[in-house]
Structures are given as C-alpha cells and as structure tokens.
Design a protein around this motif. Structure first.
Motif, PDB file in Angstrom:
ATOM      1  N   SER A   1       0.846  -1.188   0.000  1.00  0.00           N
ATOM      2  CA  SER A   1       0.000   0.000   0.000  1.00  0.00           C
ATOM      3  C   SER A   1       0.879   1.234   0.000  1.00  0.00           C
ATOM      4  CB  SER A   1      -0.900  -0.006   1.249  1.00  0.00           C
ATOM      5  OG  SER A   1      -1.626   1.198   1.358  1.00  0.00           O
ATOM      6  N   HIS A   2       0.581   2.185  -0.863  1.00  0.00           N
ATOM      7  CA  HIS A   2       1.447   3.355  -0.996  1.00  0.00           C
ATOM      8  C   HIS A   2       0.795   4.602  -0.410  1.00  0.00           C
ATOM      9  CE1 HIS A   2       3.702   6.331  -3.804  1.00  0.00           C
ATOM     10  NE2 HIS A   2       4.258   6.278  -2.614  1.00  0.00           N
ATOM     11  N   GLN A   3       0.043   5.354  -1.234  1.00  0.00           N
ATOM     12  CA  GLN A   3      -0.495   6.650  -0.805  1.00  0.00           C
ATOM     13  C   GLN A   3      -1.938   6.581  -0.309  1.00  0.00           C
ATOM     14  OE1 GLN A   3       1.007  10.098  -1.148  1.00  0.00           O
ATOM     15  NE2 GLN A   3       2.792   8.781  -0.941  1.00  0.00           N
ATOM     16  N   SER A   4      -2.528   5.434  -0.286  1.00  0.00           N
ATOM     17  CA  SER A   4      -3.912   5.296   0.185  1.00  0.00           C
ATOM     18  C   SER A   4      -3.967   4.216   1.258  1.00  0.00           C
ATOM     19  CB  SER A   4      -4.851   4.939  -0.981  1.00  0.00           C
ATOM     20  OG  SER A   4      -4.867   5.956  -1.955  1.00  0.00           O
ATOM     21  N   PRO A   5      -3.421   4.491   2.448  1.00  0.00           N
ATOM     22  CA  PRO A   5      -3.379   3.465   3.496  1.00  0.00           C
ATOM     23  C   PRO A   5      -4.788   3.008   3.866  1.00  0.00           C
ATOM     24  CG  PRO A   5      -2.906   5.642   4.406  1.00  0.00           C
ATOM     25  CD  PRO A   5      -2.907   5.790   2.919  1.00  0.00           C
ATOM     26  N   GLY A   6      -4.982   1.725   3.891  1.00  0.00           N
ATOM     27  CA  GLY A   6      -6.302   1.163   4.163  1.00  0.00           C
ATOM     28  C   GLY A   6      -6.961   0.589   2.933  1.00  0.00           C
ATOM     29  N   LEU A   7      -6.636   1.134   1.749  1.00  0.00           N
ATOM     30  CA  LEU A   7      -7.302   0.682   0.525  1.00  0.00           C
ATOM     31  C   LEU A   7      -6.837  -0.691   0.070  1.00  0.00           C
ATOM     32  CD1 LEU A   7      -9.515   2.216  -1.147  1.00  0.00           C
ATOM     33  CD2 LEU A   7      -8.351   3.606   0.563  1.00  0.00           C
ATOM     34  N   TRP A   8      -5.761  -1.194   0.666  1.00  0.00           N
ATOM     35  CA  TRP A   8      -5.344  -2.568   0.330  1.00  0.00           C
ATOM     36  C   TRP A   8      -6.395  -3.582   0.757  1.00  0.00           C
ATOM     37  CZ3 TRP A   8      -4.774  -6.289   4.116  1.00  0.00           C
ATOM     38  CH2 TRP A   8      -4.743  -5.833   5.442  1.00  0.00           C
ATOM     39  N   THR A   9      -7.299  -3.177   1.661  1.00  0.00           N
ATOM     40  CA  THR A   9      -8.365  -4.084   2.100  1.00  0.00           C
ATOM     41  C   THR A   9      -9.519  -4.161   1.095  1.00  0.00           C
ATOM     42  OG1 THR A   9      -9.532  -2.330   3.330  1.00  0.00           O
ATOM     43  CG2 THR A   9      -7.834  -3.584   4.513  1.00  0.00           C
ATOM     44  N   HIS A  10      -9.500  -3.322   0.073  1.00  0.00           N
ATOM     45  CA  HIS A  10     -10.565  -3.363  -0.928  1.00  0.00           C
ATOM     46  C   HIS A  10     -10.507  -4.707  -1.658  1.00  0.00           C
ATOM     47  CE1 HIS A  10     -12.960  -2.431  -4.459  1.00  0.00           C
ATOM     48  NE2 HIS A  10     -13.391  -1.339  -3.838  1.00  0.00           N
ATOM     49  N   PRO A  11     -11.640  -5.340  -1.875  1.00  0.00           N
ATOM     50  CA  PRO A  11     -11.618  -6.685  -2.480  1.00  0.00           C
ATOM     51  C   PRO A  11     -11.027  -6.743  -3.889  1.00  0.00           C
ATOM     52  CG  PRO A  11     -13.881  -5.834  -2.289  1.00  0.00           C
ATOM     53  CD  PRO A  11     -13.011  -4.934  -1.483  1.00  0.00           C
ATOM     54  N   ARG A  12     -11.033  -5.614  -4.619  1.00  0.00           N
ATOM     55  CA  ARG A  12     -10.467  -5.637  -5.973  1.00  0.00           C
ATOM     56  C   ARG A  12      -8.992  -5.227  -5.997  1.00  0.00           C
ATOM     57  NH1 ARG A  12     -15.345  -3.031  -6.976  1.00  0.00           N
ATOM     58  NH2 ARG A  12     -14.330  -1.050  -7.462  1.00  0.00           N
ATOM     59  N   ASP A  13      -8.454  -4.800  -4.880  1.00  0.00           N
ATOM     60  CA  ASP A  13      -7.057  -4.359  -4.862  1.00  0.00           C
ATOM     61  C   ASP A  13      -6.111  -5.546  -5.013  1.00  0.00           C
ATOM     62  OD1 ASP A  13      -5.143  -1.978  -4.104  1.00  0.00           O
ATOM     63  OD2 ASP A  13      -4.435  -3.719  -2.982  1.00  0.00           O
ATOM     64  N   THR A  14      -5.042  -5.352  -5.796  1.00  0.00           N
ATOM     65  CA  THR A  14      -4.073  -6.427  -6.029  1.00  0.00           C
ATOM     66  C   THR A  14      -2.695  -6.085  -5.462  1.00  0.00           C
ATOM     67  OG1 THR A  14      -3.513  -5.522  -8.209  1.00  0.00           O
ATOM     68  CG2 THR A  14      -5.271  -7.178  -8.116  1.00  0.00           C
ATOM     69  N   GLY A  15      -2.632  -5.124  -4.547  1.00  0.00           N
ATOM     70  CA  GLY A  15      -1.351  -4.695  -4.005  1.00  0.00           C
ATOM     71  C   GLY A  15      -0.557  -5.797  -3.328  1.00  0.00           C
ATOM     72  N   HIS A  16      -1.257  -6.800  -2.807  1.00  0.00           N
ATOM     73  CA  HIS A  16      -0.560  -7.913  -2.149  1.00  0.00           C
ATOM     74  C   HIS A  16       0.291  -8.709  -3.132  1.00  0.00           C
ATOM     75  CE1 HIS A  16      -4.261  -9.620  -3.834  1.00  0.00           C
ATOM     76  NE2 HIS A  16      -3.603 -10.769  -3.894  1.00  0.00           N
ATOM     77  N   ARG A  17       0.114  -8.477  -4.437  1.00  0.00           N
ATOM     78  CA  ARG A  17       0.896  -9.182  -5.448  1.00  0.00           C
ATOM     79  C   ARG A  17       2.214  -8.466  -5.759  1.00  0.00           C
ATOM     80  NH1 ARG A  17      -1.514  -9.144 -10.583  1.00  0.00           N
ATOM     81  NH2 ARG A  17      -0.024 -10.770 -11.165  1.00  0.00           N
ATOM     82  N   TYR A  18       2.607  -7.511  -4.935  1.00  0.00           N
ATOM     83  CA  TYR A  18       3.810  -6.728  -5.241  1.00  0.00           C
ATOM     84  C   TYR A  18       5.069  -7.588  -5.313  1.00  0.00           C
ATOM     85  CZ  TYR A  18       5.554  -6.924  -0.423  1.00  0.00           C
ATOM     86  OH  TYR A  18       6.055  -7.360   0.781  1.00  0.00           O
ATOM     87  N   THR A  19       5.060  -8.791  -4.722  1.00  0.00           N
ATOM     88  CA  THR A  19       6.224  -9.682  -4.809  1.00  0.00           C
ATOM     89  C   THR A  19       6.216 -10.550  -6.072  1.00  0.00           C
ATOM     90  OG1 THR A  19       5.074 -11.392  -3.527  1.00  0.00           O
ATOM     91  CG2 THR A  19       6.445  -9.829  -2.288  1.00  0.00           C
TER      92      THR A  19
END
Length: 436
Positions: A16-34
């Motif tokens: 998560s970068h500039q929108s802390p908390g938005l990683w919890t959105h069901p469509r967010d794919t930030g967890h794939r950063y690795t």
C-alpha cells in the motif's frame, strides 16, 4: 495552443502506498507486489497509456513515529513490508519500449561510488530510460538501522547532498571520454586507458580517488527528479533537478510551490503535481466508486503515515485538534502543506487523516471522463504545472481507469500525446541527449 498534460504513475514496491487502508478493498491487487507479473502488467498498461514514467517511491526505514512504534505501520501495511524499487525496473523494461523509470534513492545512506555504478547499470539495461528521484531521507529509523543515532539535520542533509551530486557528476560525466571504448578485437583493446580518468575527489563528506567502473551509458547522468519544497530543498532543486514533484491539497498551495520553483529554477523544469483520479463511464458511477473507496480509509493507518512524513506523533493529539506548523528534521513539506502554505485553512487532525487516507497529499479528482479532464485542465492552467504524478487507490484498477477513460478524452481535446517520440527518457522529455 494549450499545453499538453503529462502523466507519471506514482507507485511503490509494497502493498500500500499513498492510500493506506485501501489494500483491504476486495479488488485491490497490491498484495501481489512480490510477483513479477504484477509489475510487468502495470508497465504494459502505462505504456499503452503513453505515460512519461512509472515513478517508484522508497523509504529506508519504518514509520515508527506514531505511538513511538512501528506496530500500526505493520498492522495496516503502511509502506511495510517494503522491497527494493531498483530490482523491478529491469523486468518492466523488458516488456516496454518507451516507458521511463524514475526511482527514489536516498543519497544520505548510500556511497556515491557504488550508487553511480548501480544507476549506470540500469541506464544500460533500460536503454536510457532511467531517472533518479534525489531524496535525502526523513526517517530517523533509517538512520538508526544504518548505524547512526539519528539522521542529520534537515539543512545538513542538503549540504551533504550537494557534495554527493558533485561526486556522481564527476563519475558519470567526466571519468570516461565519449570515445574511450574502442572495442577493437583485432588489436585486443576494449577501452583506451588514456581516455578513462580518475576523478580524484576529496571533500568534506567523501573521498573518491578512482574512475567510474561503468562505460558511458546512453544518458550518462539519469534524468534528475527532486521533490523538496522547503527553502533549502527548492535551492537544491534549482541547481540539480530537471523534473520535480509537488504535493498540496489545493490549487493555491500548489501554485505557490510552482511559482517558488519557477522563480529560482530553469523555465525548462518539468513540474508534476500529485493527484488521484477516480473515474467511471458516468458521473453517478464515479461518485459511487469514490464513496466505496472512502469506506476503506483507515484513520490510524493515515496518521501513522502522516507521523512518519512529518516526524510528529499525531497519536498525542485529539482528532478534532487543528494542525499547526511544527518545525522538524523530517519532511517539512508534508506538514507545511496542511498548515502554513494556506493560512486561511485550518485543518484538523481528522480532516488531514481523511484527506491523505485516499491518495496522499494531492487532490482527488472525481467524475466521468469529461468532468475529470475539465479538472485536470483547470489544475494545469491555474497552477502552471506540466503534468500529474498519479497516485492510485486500488491497484491496478485506478491506473486502468485512467488509461482506458481519461487518456482518450484528453487525446480528443488535443491535451495529451497520441504517441511517443524516439530516444532516451531525457530525449523524450526535453529533446536533448545529455544533461546540460
């Protein structure tokens, strides 16, 4: 004729970068950063959208100012965990031809001799598409983990940075002559020793006697970005920056930063302002998406981020307390944008947290493509910026919406390029091959 609008994508090698908390959105794919596919998919998308560059932020340390602990940062993925930004650039460059890569590296904690080699290597591997965002760092946690009790004072970091730049310029520009590499297989001579020069630097902070280990890369010196808007940061940018970033919650704040930079810097300086675009085919859909995103704002996560930016522990203040400017040795620009930059606006702690909780310190532009395009044009025309450093709310949905909806609208208006020009990143931005 109206000036064209430029886009950079503001990203970070983290959840998560500039929108802390938005990683919890069901469509967010930030967890794939690795996952390397996460980055190649993004790179292809941005090149399809004719973005100038993907701009990778970075910090060397944890956001541990809030409540005197990194617990909130870890719990809410506030730029932690965080991987090295340089490592993803080669894989993105392999699936693109034109997209630039701006990378943040804190010069305070890396020796210029080794850093210069790393950047030259990336400039070779990207065929001249690398840029460097020059930062001096702002987290005491970074200093502690690198053997210091605390970071240098704000202005002394810039004193060190001035000498650092002197060293890397010597390595990149002066060590190897243009025709030093002869690659003569018949004579068995690859490089002419008479045309490779030691830099013999000896200063207050650094001693570098030898020559640069890399042969000249396509740009030699990368495109130089800088983001400081303090008086010392602005003076530094005037000497070194080719592109700069500003962040502010209103046109008034951003225009003041732009005017200050233009007053001391080159007219050719390209200035990007941070923004978040939330759009959909219709205004009603865009507003609904905005409200959906807002439900994922996390106040504690946002305050952990703001505390790290400013060096001020916001857990000690009531949410309804107003933010006043407090001088600190962390990032002065972050706090100033909510306090002294616009004296007619008094922000509460809660308002600041809710604001940066979605898109960071820039505006959130919401609407259908025509409405967002109107807002982008107004921001550019009224502040004097050249383009936007676009944050995201949901990875990679936010960038996809911009590429598929906003870029075509701006192209129809003649405010956005339809294709790339050839050449290195510097040639694309400025029409010249070398930094002058």
């Amino acid at each position: 004729m109206s000036k064209q609008i430029r886009f950079n994508a503001f990203q970070m090698n983290t959840v998560s970068h500039q929108s802390p908390g938005l990683w919890t959105h069901p469509r967010d794919t930030g967890h794939r950063y690795t996952d390397p596919d996460h980055w190649t998919e993004l790179a292809r998308l941005l090149e399809a959208g004719r973005f100038d560059a993907i701009f990778l932020a970075d910090v060397l340390g944890a956001y541990d100012v809030y409540q005197g602990s990194a617990d909130a940062a870890l719990k809410h993925a506030v730029q932690a965990p965080l991987n090295d930004p340089l490592a993803v650039i080669p894989i993105m460059s392999q699936v693109t031809t034109h997209l630039g890569f701006g990378v943040t590296c804190a010069l305070t904690y890396e020796h210029p001799y080794t850093f210069a080699r790393r950047i030259s290597t990336l400039d070779h591997l990207t065929r001249g598409r690398i840029g460097w965002n020059i930062v001096t760092g702002y987290l005491d946690s970074a200093a502690r983990n690198l053997g210091l009790d605390r970071q240098l004072s704000h202005d002394e970091r810039y004193d060190l940075a001035d000498e650092y730049m002197e060293v890397v310029y010597k390595l990149w520009e002066q060590s190897w002559e243009d025709d030093a590499v002869v690659n003569d297989k018949e004579r068995g001579i690859y490089a002419d020793p008479a045309k490779v020069h030691p830099i013999n630097h000896e200063g207050r902070y650094y001693k570098v006697p030898g020559f640069h280990l890399c042969e000249p890369s396509p740009q030699r010196t990368p495109v130089l970005y800088q983001a400081g808007t303090s008086p010392r940061g602005t003076a530094f940018a005037a000497r070194h920056a080719e592109c700069t970033f500003v962040s502010g919650p209103s046109k008034k704040v951003v225009k003041k930063y732009v005017d200050d930079l233009r007053a001391v810097g080159s007219e050719r300086l390209i200035i990007y302002a941070q923004a978040l675009i939330i759009t959909a085919p219709t205004e009603a859909e865009a507003r609904a998406k905005h409200e959906e995103y807002r439900r994922h704002i996390d106040i504690e996560a946002a305050l952990a981020l703001l505390s790290g930016w400013t060096g001020v522990d916001f857990s000690q203040f009531a949410l309804d307390a107003t933010i006043e400017y407090i001088d600190s040795d962390a990032g002065r620009s972050a706090l100033a944008s909510f306090s002294q930059a616009d004296p007619n606006r008094k922000w509460t702690v809660r308002e600041a947290a809710e604001f940066i909780g979605l898109g960071g310190r820039g505006p959130v532009l919401v609407g259908d493509p025509a409405q967002v395009a109107d807002q982008l044009e107004a921001w550019q025309d009224e502040t004097g910026i050249d383009g936007f450093n676009l944050a995201f709310a949901v990875a990679h949905e936010s960038m996809r919406d911009v590429v598929e909806l906003i870029v075509p609208e701006l192209q129809r208006r003649g405010r956005y390029r339809k294709d790339y020009t050839a050449g290195t990143l510097r040639e694309k931005l400025f029409g010249r091959s070398r930094r002058t």
